[in-house]
Write a protein that holds these residues in place. Structure first.
Motif, mmCIF file in Angstrom:
data_model
loop_
_atom_site.group_PDB
_atom_site.id
_atom_site.type_symbol
_atom_site.label_atom_id
_atom_site.label_comp_id
_atom_site.label_asym_id
_atom_site.label_seq_id
_atom_site.Cartn_x
_atom_site.Cartn_y
_atom_site.Cartn_z
ATOM 1 N N PHE A 1 -28.021 102.216 110.453
ATOM 2 C CA PHE A 1 -27.254 101.790 111.849
ATOM 3 C C PHE A 1 -26.493 100.411 110.977
ATOM 4 O O PHE A 1 -26.850 99.214 110.490
ATOM 5 C CB PHE A 1 -28.643 101.093 112.510
ATOM 6 C CG PHE A 1 -27.933 100.156 113.355
ATOM 7 C CD1 PHE A 1 -27.761 101.392 114.298
ATOM 8 C CD2 PHE A 1 -28.618 99.292 113.565
ATOM 9 C CE1 PHE A 1 -27.524 100.603 115.841
ATOM 10 C CE2 PHE A 1 -28.134 98.387 114.700
ATOM 11 C CZ PHE A 1 -27.384 99.838 116.239
ATOM 12 N N ASN A 2 -24.997 100.587 111.510
ATOM 13 C CA ASN A 2 -23.871 99.759 111.995
ATOM 14 C C ASN A 2 -24.261 99.428 109.784
ATOM 15 O O ASN A 2 -23.872 98.406 109.838
ATOM 16 C CB ASN A 2 -24.433 98.391 111.881
ATOM 17 C CG ASN A 2 -24.529 98.669 113.908
ATOM 18 O OD1 ASN A 2 -23.533 99.706 114.022
ATOM 19 N ND2 ASN A 2 -24.498 98.169 115.005
ATOM 20 N N ALA A 3 -23.721 100.131 109.255
ATOM 21 C CA ALA A 3 -23.783 99.728 107.257
ATOM 22 C C ALA A 3 -23.790 100.646 107.259
ATOM 23 O O ALA A 3 -24.204 102.058 107.122
ATOM 24 C CB ALA A 3 -24.641 99.122 106.980
ATOM 25 N N THR A 4 -23.718 100.971 105.815
ATOM 26 C CA THR A 4 -23.273 102.733 104.407
ATOM 27 C C THR A 4 -24.676 102.208 103.820
ATOM 28 O O THR A 4 -25.000 101.105 103.177
ATOM 29 C CB THR A 4 -21.922 101.873 103.696
ATOM 30 O OG1 THR A 4 -22.124 100.391 102.905
ATOM 31 C CG2 THR A 4 -20.498 101.968 104.685
ATOM 32 N N LEU A 5 -24.709 103.339 103.147
ATOM 33 C CA LEU A 5 -26.146 103.228 102.353
ATOM 34 C C LEU A 5 -25.707 102.084 101.113
ATOM 35 O O LEU A 5 -26.785 101.444 100.760
ATOM 36 C CB LEU A 5 -26.017 104.338 101.487
ATOM 37 C CG LEU A 5 -27.212 104.932 100.600
ATOM 38 C CD1 LEU A 5 -28.051 104.331 100.940
ATOM 39 C CD2 LEU A 5 -27.091 106.018 100.109
ATOM 40 N N GLU A 6 -24.750 102.334 100.649
ATOM 41 C CA GLU A 6 -24.362 100.675 99.445
ATOM 42 C C GLU A 6 -24.418 99.796 99.801
ATOM 43 O O GLU A 6 -25.203 98.880 99.575
ATOM 44 C CB GLU A 6 -22.890 101.006 99.314
ATOM 45 C CG GLU A 6 -22.325 100.227 97.572
ATOM 46 C CD GLU A 6 -20.896 100.287 97.012
ATOM 47 O OE1 GLU A 6 -20.403 100.026 96.549
ATOM 48 O OE2 GLU A 6 -20.547 101.788 98.436
ATOM 49 N N GLU A 7 -24.156 99.703 101.481
ATOM 50 C CA GLU A 7 -24.223 97.871 101.794
ATOM 51 C C GLU A 7 -25.767 97.787 102.050
ATOM 52 O O GLU A 7 -25.998 96.094 101.829
ATOM 53 C CB GLU A 7 -23.760 97.770 102.691
ATOM 54 C CG GLU A 7 -21.736 97.719 103.020
ATOM 55 C CD GLU A 7 -21.468 97.884 104.033
ATOM 56 O OE1 GLU A 7 -20.491 97.353 105.107
ATOM 57 O OE2 GLU A 7 -22.331 98.576 105.323
ATOM 58 N N ILE A 8 -26.474 98.670 102.191
ATOM 59 C CA ILE A 8 -28.225 98.941 102.204
ATOM 60 C C ILE A 8 -28.725 97.949 101.001
ATOM 61 O O ILE A 8 -29.563 97.595 100.780
ATOM 62 C CB ILE A 8 -28.377 99.848 103.040
ATOM 63 C CG1 ILE A 8 -27.994 99.989 104.676
ATOM 64 C CG2 ILE A 8 -30.186 99.598 102.989
ATOM 65 C CD1 ILE A 8 -28.014 98.548 105.236
ATOM 66 N N LEU A 9 -28.312 99.559 100.084
ATOM 67 C CA LEU A 9 -28.823 98.894 98.485
ATOM 68 C C LEU A 9 -28.480 97.641 97.771
ATOM 69 O O LEU A 9 -28.757 97.242 96.981
ATOM 70 C CB LEU A 9 -27.870 99.907 98.094
ATOM 71 C CG LEU A 9 -28.993 101.476 97.867
ATOM 72 C CD1 LEU A 9 -28.112 102.152 97.375
ATOM 73 C CD2 LEU A 9 -30.114 101.927 98.136
ATOM 74 N N ASN A 10 -26.477 97.261 98.334
ATOM 75 C CA ASN A 10 -27.267 95.739 97.907
ATOM 76 C C ASN A 10 -27.448 94.947 98.861
ATOM 77 O O ASN A 10 -27.098 93.572 98.434
ATOM 78 C CB ASN A 10 -25.487 96.091 98.048
ATOM 79 C CG ASN A 10 -25.122 95.969 96.676
ATOM 80 O OD1 ASN A 10 -25.043 96.878 95.894
ATOM 81 N ND2 ASN A 10 -23.594 96.974 97.368
#
Length: 447
Positions: free
Chosen positions: A293-302
């Motif tokens: 939701f409202n983010a990329t997988l890379e952002e979530i992992l970071n």
């Protein structure tokens, strides 16, 4: 040389199908279209040789004016490279779905990018785009069912010493401004029909365990948690250096718990799809409806935190189900920090997946017969004691092994020791020297 990928499309000619490619980029993550390039990345000589820039500019201007809705004029720009290749840059749109004006917002007129290809968008995906574009929050919507009860939820609140009454309902977001139950209330009510599936499969993908849990999300969470704990086997691993038996869960409990909490809290409950937790011999796969939701997988992992269901998260937090919420991915990764096996995360538009590797899984079919990098878990305590003694006293004789074991095991016999050395422990020990002066060594220490 040009290359095609998820954000890049190559076209030989200026054809009408490019309109679909533009829509696909608008409805996903944006991208670039190069016109005048062959599929292999080389320039189409006929296109650049006969290029009429004015005609192309007019065609693109007409498309932006007449072909798309909503108007994406501020999201698209185009120019020509030095090699006369047309470059169309498209930003991701914020008013999805973008569609062909003459088709309307239905599958025949809406396209999305999937990898390096495009496809039509189905009706459910169109509805989700509309909801997301209008910042619709499912948990705030009015429940279709208003005759709700909360027995399961009350039991959990009572255990936490929290009084569940109308005032609590108001503070949690169970009522809307018209004093009607919200979808959040329905999700936590006894009438909820949200389904969670838990299953275990063997090597041939046959069911070993098959369970379904329905009802209040709170009730389902605790039932699922207990079932998952039962499926998380404990195996005894024998250290090949010390011959000590060490018990280990197939999956770190904190990783399993965090993955399940995340699935419950981040699911898109508007999508009528099940949360599922599937145990395979080598891994567990946990999935929930709704991509990131409202983010990329890379952002979530970071470490980026986003909340699709903030009020549901608040309820879980109030009931002390959540610990350090927002750290779930990091905690899952940290649980595998000392292992060569690592968890994997995948996200699509409609689902999020977590794969946790089984720390106790051994693919025995791929291990050579002479592999002694691990110790057979079928060895009993007496066998391990014999190996420990030989490890400490290389070259030791059977009588000496017997005398050492006799201190703690009055039932041991020399015949039992000899039988173990010749049969069960042959893989791990070797006799060196003559029968009179020789003794036993650990094979690993002699190779």
């Amino acid at each position: 040389m040009y290359f095609e990928d998820a954000r890049t499309e190559l076209k030989r000619e200026m054809v009408d199908d490019i309109k679909k490619e533009i829509l696909a980029f608008l409805n996903t993550s944006g991208g670039t279209i190069y016109v005048g390039v062959n599929d292999d990345g080389t320039i189409n000589g006929d296109f650049v040789k006969n290029l009429d820039k004015d005609a192309i500019n007019n065609k693109l201007a007409n498309w932006l004016e007449d072909s798309f809705y909503p108007s994406p004029s501020n999201l698209i720009n185009y120019s020509f490279n030095d090699d006369n290749v047309l470059v169309i840059n498209i930003k991701m749109g914020e008013k999805k779905p973008y569609f062909l004006r003459d088709k309307g917002p239905k599958p025949s007129g809406v396209y999305k990018r999937v990898g390096s290809t495009i496809r039509k968008v189905n009706e459910d995906e169109i509805l989700l785009m509309i909801m997301n574009s209008n910042s619709y929050v499912y948990e705030n919507g009015q429940s279709e069912e208003q005759d709700l009860t909360f027995k399961a939820l009350k039991n959990v609140f009572d255990e936490q010493g929290v009084i569940l009454n109308k005032r609590t309902f108001n503070s949690l977001g169970f009522y809307n401004k018209n004093s009607k139950y919200t979808n959040l209330a329905w999700l936590l009510s006894d009438q909820s029909n949200i389904k969670i599936k838990v299953a275990e499969f063997d090597e041939n993908l046959n069911f070993k365990v098959k369970k379904e849990f329905v009802g209040s999300l709170i009730k389902c969470f605790f039932e699922v948690r207990d079932q998952v704990l039962r499926l998380n086997d404990t195996s005894a691993i024998i250290n090949a250096s010390t011959f000590m038996r060490i018990e280990q869960k197939s999956y770190p409990e904190i990783a399993l718990r965090e993955a399940i909490v995340n699935a419950f809290c981040h699911a898109n409950y508007f999508i009528r799809s099940d949360i599922s937790i599937y145990f395979y011999p080598d891994k567990v796969k946990i999935s929930n409806p709704g991509g990131i939701f409202n983010a990329t997988l890379e952002e979530i992992l970071n470490g980026t935190q986003t909340y699709r269901n903030p009020k549901l998260v608040h309820v879980f937090d109030k009931l002390k189900i959540i610990e350090n919420f927002g750290m779930g991915i990091l905690r899952i990764q940290s649980a595998y920090a000392n292992s060569s096996l690592k968890p994997k995360f995948e996200s699509t538009d409609n689902h999020f997946y977590v794969y946790l590797p089984n720390l106790n899984y051994k693919d025995n079919q791929n291990k050579p017969n002479n592999d002694i990098s691990f110790v057979d878990n079928s060895l009993n305590d007496d066998d391990l004691e014999i190996l420990k003694i030989i490890n400490v006293y290389p070259g030791i004789k059977v009588n000496d092994i017997y005398n050492i074991l006799l201190d703690n095991n009055t039932k041991v016999t020399i015949d039992v020791i000899r039988n173990a050395l010749k049969r069960k422990l042959e893989k791990y020990v070797i006799f060196k020297g003559s029968k009179k002066t020789g003794g036993y060594f650990i094979r690993q220490m002699t190779q």
